[in-house]
Design an enzyme around this catalytic site. Structure first.
Site: not given
Length: 278
Positions: A61, A50
Site C-alpha cells: 500500500d 472491498e
C-alpha cells in the site's frame, strides 16, 4: 455454489456494463463513520465493496492507504470489529458483495478456521490476501473456498504467461489486475496497456477481470471499464476521506458525503454517463 460476487457479475453481464468496485479501510477514521461510509457506497453506485483489514505493515500500500490503516488502528479497529461492521451492513443490504482485503498476519493470529466461520456468518463473500502466493494455497485459499468464500488473486504487469496458470488455479469470483508496477496510489493506469493485459489474461480464464491501482478520475475509470469487467478505486476515495477530516484528524460533518460524492461521480464514469447538470 453461487456467491454474491458471482451473482453480481452475472447481473452486470446481462446489463452489458462493467462493475464499479470501491475500496475503503475498515474503521477509518473511526468505526462508526466507517460503517456509515460503507452503507453509503451502494447508493452512490458501488457494485462491489472491498473493505481493508487494518494492519501495521501493509507492504503493497502507498501512503494514502497506509495512513488510513493507521487511523483505523488508532481508533481501536481490529479484525473482530471489522467483521462486526460487515454484520451491521448486512442488516440492511443482503445483495452488495463484500470482499475483505489485506494481509495474512491478522487472519493467522485470529485463527484461520475460526476466521472463516466468523467471516462467512458475518456476510463476507470473498478475500484478497495480497501476501499469500499460490504456493501457500493450503494455508487459506483452499479452506476459504471450502467455506464458500471466493478467493481473489492479484495478477500484475510482471505476471507472465508461465506464471498465470499458477495464479489462476484456485482463484474464484474475479481476478484483480494490478495496472501499475508498485504500490497503490503511485501512478496513473495506462488504459491501452491495461486493455492488452486484460485480453491476455482472458485467454487463460473465464473469470471477470477487475483493474485497480492508479484510477482516480471518472474519465480514467471509464477508460479502464471500457476494456475490463470492473474498475477498482481505493486511494482516491481514501484521499477524499482524509481531506474531509477536521484539524484533529477526526471525522467532520462532510466526511461521509465527501467519499460518497466522489464515488458517485466515479460510478458515472464507469457507466459512461455524464453527471446531471446542477
Amino acid at each position: 455454489m453461487t456467491t454474491r460476487i458471482d451473482a453480481r457479475f452475472n447481473e452486470l453481464k446481462k446489463q452489458g456494463r462493467s462493475a464499479f468496485v470501491t475500496f475503503v479501510m475498515a474503521g477509518d477514521p473511526d468505526p462508526k463513520t466507517s460503517l456509515e461510509i460503507i452503507k453509503a457506497l451502494p447508493c452512490a453506485g458501488s457494485d462491489l465493496i472491498e473493505i481493508g483489514m487494518p494492519f501495521t505493515d501493509p507492504m503493497a500500500d502507498g501512503p494514502s492507504i497506509q495512513a488510513a490503516g493507521l487511523r483505523a488502528l488508532k481508533a481501536g479497529m481490529t479484525l473482530k470489529k471489522t467483521l462486526a461492521v460487515v454484520r451491521e451492513f448486512r442488516k440492511d443490504d443482503d445483495a452488495t458483495p463484500l470482499v475483505l482485503m489485506g494481509y495474512y498476519n491478522p487472519i493467522y493470529i485470529y485463527g484461520v478456521d475460526k476466521f472463516l466461520v466468523d467471516a462467512k456468518a458475518a456476510g463476507v463473500d470473498g478475500l484478497i490476501v495480497v501476501d499469500l502466493p499460490p504456493e501457500e494455497d493450503s494455508e487459506l485459499c483452499l479452506p476459504a473456498m471450502k467455506a464458500g468464500l471466493n478467493f481473489i488473486r492479484l495478477a500484475t504487469p510482471t505476471t507472465d504467461d508461465r506464471r498465470l496458470p499458477a495464479v489462476l488455479a484456485n482463484t474464484s469470483g474475479f481476478v484483480y489486475y494490478v495496472s501499475v508496477t508498485g504500490i497503490t496510489g503511485s501512478a496513473a493506469a495506462d488504459s491501452t496497456a491495461v486493455a492488452q493485459a486484460v485480453s491476455r489474461i482472458k485467454r487463460h480464464t473465464k473469470l471477470p477481470i477487475c483493474v485497480g491501482f492508479g484510477i482516480r478520475t471518472p474519465e480514467a475509470a471509464g477508460a479502464i471499464a471500457a476494456n475490463a469487467d470492473g474498475a477498482v478505486v481505493g486511494s482516491a476515495l481514501v484521499d477524499a476521506l482524509s481531506n474531509s477530516l477536521d484539524a484533529d484528524g477526526k471525522a467532520s460533518a462532510k466526511t461521509v458525503d465527501a467519499v460518497a460524492g466522489l464515488a458517485a461521480s466515479l460510478a458515472q464514469g464507469v457507466r459512461g454517463t455524464k453527471p446531471a447538470a446542477e
